[in-house]
Design an enzyme around this catalytic site. Structure first.
Site, mmCIF file in Angstrom:
data_model
loop_
_atom_site.group_PDB
_atom_site.id
_atom_site.type_symbol
_atom_site.label_atom_id
_atom_site.label_comp_id
_atom_site.label_asym_id
_atom_site.label_seq_id
_atom_site.Cartn_x
_atom_site.Cartn_y
_atom_site.Cartn_z
ATOM 1 N N HIS A 154 0.818 -1.222 0.000
ATOM 2 C CA HIS A 154 0.000 0.000 0.000
ATOM 3 C C HIS A 154 0.850 1.270 0.000
ATOM 4 C CE1 HIS A 154 -4.061 -1.783 0.844
ATOM 5 N NE2 HIS A 154 -3.276 -2.823 1.073
ATOM 6 N N ASP A 358 3.233 9.243 -0.822
ATOM 7 C CA ASP A 358 2.068 8.482 -0.370
ATOM 8 C C ASP A 358 1.788 7.409 -1.408
ATOM 9 O OD1 ASP A 358 -0.082 7.846 1.236
ATOM 10 O OD2 ASP A 358 -0.682 9.938 1.477
#
Ligand code: F6P
Length: 459
Positions: A154, A358
């Protein structure tokens, strides 16, 4: 379809509101497909794993266990969040490596494997998530599990020059070759992984795009599977929760919602907001920044330091520009249930999402999906979020450029309605295509298509 067994470090138990996209995306997948979710229950207990607890709710079986103090300190707060997290977020100066935390990481992965082998049934498909559990697939194989095994990261995945700074990089990343499918958020992370495997492990990419290693004795797939949100559900929640207008003279809001993490670029965001008020005084009283930042990983000193820094910065900016009846930064250290956040997103004229790095960032997507189609707000987004690859209507910024962010903020606040609408439509179309259902279905289809332990090619 085979039964889906999802594994992540932390499990979001029913009735829990966890910050972070991982929990929401996994819950969505399991709610649709049914299956088992295995991982840590978030508790620190006397002996790791002794409290394994299984419960069933809404078609999902939750199997969770606690970690003892040492495992929590060395595995979770140690190797996972003091070594891998900063490394994967391009912050080598924050990486803290010790042999003891590496041993703990291997130990907890082995413990997860010991419990999981007893829960996995023939024909299951096992999908392991995130940086805490990279060696788990290999540990399951060692224990005789022949099911299809997938791994999904992720977070970002940096280029090999950074990865090789980790003393145990070879042991760690070679373990990923035990999976049948390794998934990343975006193509650039896939490229970095391929480059690493070719350069450091001697792997090759064969004609069908698979990676083969160990002289062709083993092959596996790699791909980008950008994680999304349930666009219509978020839009519905937002419409139902829309706050009444704050009155014609009330300031418009800029909103940020992030775990309190140094990867999120929060100090620079506060500086940019301060710069906006200093450079364009006509913006004062016209706008405020609502920053929601639930504290996270407070056992790690870098997180505690950041919390103190942000408190000081918010206080300084409010002291410099605030008035008795106007607070420039509303800074809140608490998490809120997702439906409430959707209402807040809808009430904000600008969504400000400015991480240094991110993996994806689902706040960016939730902000856009929450907007009123008749009067949508504007998304200001860091180019370093995975989401930037497919949010064509966002104003992209570089979080290292405080003045540039302030300019984009001002442009967003002044953007005429037709431009806001056309940007919003283009982002909604992209998000509908890459929604959460598409994400997990594509991954599962690729994993099912790839075969199980049998993908290892004969010598
Ligand atoms: O996506 C990154 C991640 O570490 C997830 O694995 C996790 O769900 C989320 O951030 C929250 O972090 P933590 O479990 O450390 O509180």
């Amino acid at each position: 379809m085979s039964r889906l067994v999802m594994v992540s470090n932390r499990v979001a138990l029913p009735r829990e509101h966890r910050a972070g996209g991982l929990a929401l995306a996994m819950k969505c997948a399991l709610q649709e497909s049914g299956g088992l979710w295995f991982g840590w229950n978030g508790k620190v207990v006397a002996r790791s794993g002794a409290d394994l607890h299984v419960e069933r709710q809404g078609g999902i079986t939750y199997a969770t266990l606690g970690l003892d103090r040492r495992d929590h300190a060395e595995y979770y707060a140690g190797f996972a969040n003091r070594t891998l997290w900063p490394l994967f977020h391009f912050r080598p100066s924050l990486v803290d490596f010790t042999r003891a935390t590496w041993a703990a990481y291997e130990r907890v992965n082995a413990l997860f494997a010991d419990h999981l082998v007893q829960l996995v049934e023939p024909g299951d498909m096992v999908w392991i998530h995130d940086y805490h559990l990279m060696p788990l697939g290999a540990a399951l194989r060692q224990r005789g599990v022949r099911a299809r095994l997938g791994f999904y990261l992720h977070t970002p995945f940096p280029p090999p020059d950074l990865l090789t700074m980790l003393p145990v990089h070879r042991e760690l990343f070679e373990a990923l070759t035990a999976y049948d499918l390794v998934g990343f958020q975006v193509e650039s992370y896939v490229r970095a992984f391929r480059e690493y495997v070719m350069g450091e492990i001697g792997g090759e990419v064969n004609e069908s795009g698979m990676i083969s290693v160990h002289g062709g004795r083993r092959s596996f797939r790699v791909g980008a599977f950008p994680v999304g949100i349930d666009v219509e559900a978020v839009a519905r929640e937002a419409a139902a929760r829309a706050a009444p207008p704050r009155g014609p003279d009330a300031p418009r809001s800029v909103i940020g919602v992030d775990r309190l993490d140094y990867s999120k670029g929060l100090p620079e965001r506060f500086l940019a907001f301060g710069h906006l008020l200093r450079t364009w005084p006509e913006q004062r009283r016209q706008v405020d920044l609502l920053q929601i930042a639930p504290p996270s990983r407070e056992d790690v000193s870098d997180y505690r330091r950041l919390r103190r820094q942000l408190e000081q910065m918010a206080g300084a900016i409010n002291g410099e520009f605030g008035e008795p009846d106007w607070v420039p930064i509303r800074y809140v250290n608490r998490g809120y249930p997702q439906p409430e956040l959707c209402g807040l997103y809808r009430g904000a004229a600008v969504g400000l999402v400015t991480p240094h790095r991110d993996g994806m960032n689902l706040v960016a997507k939730e902000y856009v999906a929450s907007q009123d189609p008749a009067d949508p707000g504007v998304l200001v987004l860091s180019r370093f979020a995975g989401a930037a690859r497919n949010m064509p209507g966002a104003l992209l910024v570089n979080p290292n450029d405080v003045e540039g962010m302030a300019e984009s903020l001002r442009a967003a606040l002044q953007m005429p309605l037709p431009e806001r609408q056309s940007r919003w439509h283009s982002m909604m179309a992209a998000m509908r295509e890459d929604d959460v259902t598409a994400w997990w279905r594509r991954f599962v289809a690729a994993l099912e298509g790839g075969g199980g332990a049998g993908t290892a090619l004969a010598a």
